[in-house]
Scaffold this motif. Structure first.
Motif, PDB file in Angstrom:
ATOM      1  N   ALA A 107    -103.406 129.144  38.573  1.00 35.03           N
ATOM      2  CA  ALA A 107    -104.663 128.633  38.254  1.00 35.03           C
ATOM      3  C   ALA A 107    -104.496 127.353  37.462  1.00 35.03           C
ATOM      4  N   VAL A 108    -105.636 126.402  37.249  1.00 33.44           N
ATOM      5  CA  VAL A 108    -105.555 125.134  36.464  1.00 33.44           C
ATOM      6  C   VAL A 108    -106.541 125.150  35.589  1.00 33.44           C
ATOM      7  N   LEU A 109    -106.239 125.253  34.382  1.00 37.22           N
ATOM      8  CA  LEU A 109    -107.282 124.899  32.996  1.00 37.22           C
ATOM      9  C   LEU A 109    -107.481 123.526  33.036  1.00 37.22           C
ATOM     10  N   LEU A 110    -108.581 123.288  32.711  1.00 39.74           N
ATOM     11  CA  LEU A 110    -109.404 121.936  32.908  1.00 39.74           C
ATOM     12  C   LEU A 110    -109.223 121.301  31.621  1.00 39.74           C
ATOM     13  N   TYR A 111    -107.983 120.654  31.213  1.00 37.78           N
ATOM     14  CA  TYR A 111    -107.708 120.114  29.967  1.00 37.78           C
ATOM     15  C   TYR A 111    -106.843 119.023  30.512  1.00 37.78           C
ATOM     16  N   ARG A 112    -107.139 117.556  30.092  1.00 35.88           N
ATOM     17  CA  ARG A 112    -106.305 116.501  30.299  1.00 35.88           C
ATOM     18  C   ARG A 112    -106.340 116.176  31.869  1.00 35.88           C
ATOM     19  N   GLU A 113    -105.226 116.136  32.418  1.00 38.06           N
ATOM     20  CA  GLU A 113    -105.039 115.991  33.878  1.00 38.06           C
ATOM     21  C   GLU A 113    -105.032 117.465  34.505  1.00 38.06           C
ATOM     22  N   GLY A 114    -105.148 118.479  33.774  1.00 33.06           N
ATOM     23  CA  GLY A 114    -105.148 119.896  34.353  1.00 33.06           C
ATOM     24  C   GLY A 114    -103.769 120.526  33.685  1.00 33.06           C
ATOM     25  N   VAL A 115    -103.928 121.778  33.432  1.00 31.07           N
ATOM     26  CA  VAL A 115    -102.753 122.548  32.793  1.00 31.07           C
ATOM     27  C   VAL A 115    -102.477 123.699  33.857  1.00 31.07           C
ATOM     28  N   LEU A 116    -101.506 123.900  34.837  1.00 32.60           N
ATOM     29  CA  LEU A 116    -100.818 124.779  35.573  1.00 32.60           C
ATOM     30  C   LEU A 116    -100.550 125.966  34.748  1.00 32.60           C
ATOM     31  N   VAL A 117    -101.339 127.196  34.855  1.00 36.70           N
ATOM     32  CA  VAL A 117    -100.973 128.468  34.359  1.00 36.70           C
ATOM     33  C   VAL A 117    -100.823 129.637  35.416  1.00 36.70           C
ATOM     34  N   ARG A 118    -100.557 130.606  34.729  1.00 34.96           N
ATOM     35  CA  ARG A 118    -100.512 132.105  35.515  1.00 34.96           C
ATOM     36  C   ARG A 118    -101.425 133.145  34.964  1.00 34.96           C
ATOM     37  N   ILE A 119    -102.417 133.716  35.592  1.00 32.16           N
ATOM     38  CA  ILE A 119    -103.426 134.477  35.269  1.00 32.16           C
ATOM     39  C   ILE A 119    -103.304 135.834  35.807  1.00 32.16           C
ATOM     40  N   PRO A 120    -103.612 137.137  35.484  1.00 35.02           N
ATOM     41  CA  PRO A 120    -103.813 138.156  36.252  1.00 35.02           C
ATOM     42  C   PRO A 120    -104.404 138.077  37.424  1.00 35.02           C
TER      43      PRO A 120
END
Length: 335
Positions: free
Chosen positions: A239-252
């Motif tokens: 998933a991508v957190l909507l911060y700056r240019e986006g932050v690629l993360v993993r979520i359950p």
């Protein structure tokens, strides 16, 4: 009735996620420049991380190193173009009022991403993961915008974060002002906090008969060990957190998150009752959406939990007695 975001918004998010998944990063990120001292001239890369600057030495000012520096400059210029394009997509999604983090939590989660926490298998959990399901599922979730300053991350014991000067979990946390905090009778803190109130909780699965607080060798920090967490962490999604240019993360996976909330809600009693109500609220919101959008995934996750034994079934049953509105959804037909 599922309240979906417009198709154009869903498409924009999918484009942003795809860009992040295909992203190539510079071999040596940062500003490439030549500096001099008494020992002569040499090339370095400087990158701001949190409140400090990390400097990586490239080499002395030779023809070979100058060529390498030019190549690195070109890579970083290309990365800046990528950041601008991705940032424009994030701006569109923020304007559409999709869930966004606060500045403090965004900075924290971005630092975790830069330290390779998510790339190495770590998972963003808690309310911030719940907020990202609105983007993943393309729907408006109740309270998805009510994100807090508390950030939960979880990692299986197999997760190992790279340990160098730019990819170290403890260094990344230190550079954005996080410090471990411990209460009375807590010799090993599992919670970190900044001076302005951003809190990080580090979690890991609990082994049967194991301690409630364990040292996570792959992260180099102490973590709170919780039961049922193995179930939550299996098969995470990007998933991508909507911060700056986006932050690629993993979520359950959302279906596992929903069922996991049913399990843990029954264990919260007394002063933790409010958190239990929040768990059930999130579970119900997701289950209603998943029953319409992804019924087979929801059914599989529910059945897997029910098959894990009487303790799991008892916990789920206790939560469903408090939320009879979703009992029929889980136990009814899924065609």
């Amino acid at each position: 009735m599922v309240d979906s975001y417009p198709l154009a918004i869903q498409t924009t998010y999918r484009d942003l996620l795809d860009r992040h998944l295909r992203r190539t990063r510079p071999d040596v990120p940062g500003s490439i420049l030549m500096v001099s001292n008494k020992g002569g001239a040499y090339w370095v890369a400087r990158q701001r991380v949190g409140q400090g600057v990390v400097e990586h030495r490239i080499g002395p000012d030779t023809a070979e190193i100058r060529n390498k520096a030019e190549r690195l400059k070109a890579e970083n210029d290309k990365a800046q173009d990528w950041n601008r394009d991705a940032g424009a997509l994030v701006a569109q999604l923020r304007a559409a009022r999709l869930p966004v983090p606060t500045a403090g939590t965004g900075k924290l989660i971005n630092a975790l991403e830069r330290a390779s926490f998510f790339a190495e298998g770590g998972v963003l959990a808690g309310t911030h993961a719940f907020g990202l399901y609105a983007l993943e599922l393309g729907v408006r979730l109740e309270d998805a915008l009510a994100l807090t300053e508390d950030v939960d991350i979880a990692a299986a014991k197999s997760v190992r974060v790279l340990a160098d000067e730019t990819a170290s979990l403890t260094r990344a946390l230190d550079m954005i002002g996080l410090r471990p905090i411990a209460g009375p009778m807590e010799p090993h803190p599992v919670r970190w906090e900044t001076g302005d109130g951003v809190v990080l909780d580090i979690l890991t699965p609990k082994r049967r008969g194991g301690e409630a607080v364990v040292h996570h060798d792959g992260l180099g920090v102490w973590a709170q060990a919780l039961p049922y967490l193995d179930y939550l962490l299996a098969d995470p999604i990007a998933a991508v957190l909507l911060y700056r240019e986006g932050v690629l993360v993993r979520i359950p996976a959302p279906e596992r998150y929903a069922v996991h909330k049913l399990i843990v809600a029954s264990a919260r009693t007394g002063t933790h009752r409010a958190k239990s109500d929040k768990d059930l609220h999130q579970a119900a919101a997701l289950i209603r959406v998943l029953a319409e959008e992804r019924p087979y995934e929801l059914a599989a996750a529910y059945e897997m939990a029910m098959d894990n034994g009487p303790k799991w079934r008892t916990a789920i049953a206790a939560s469903l007695r408090r939320r009879t509105d979703i009992t029929a959804i889980l136990n009814g037909p899924h065609d």
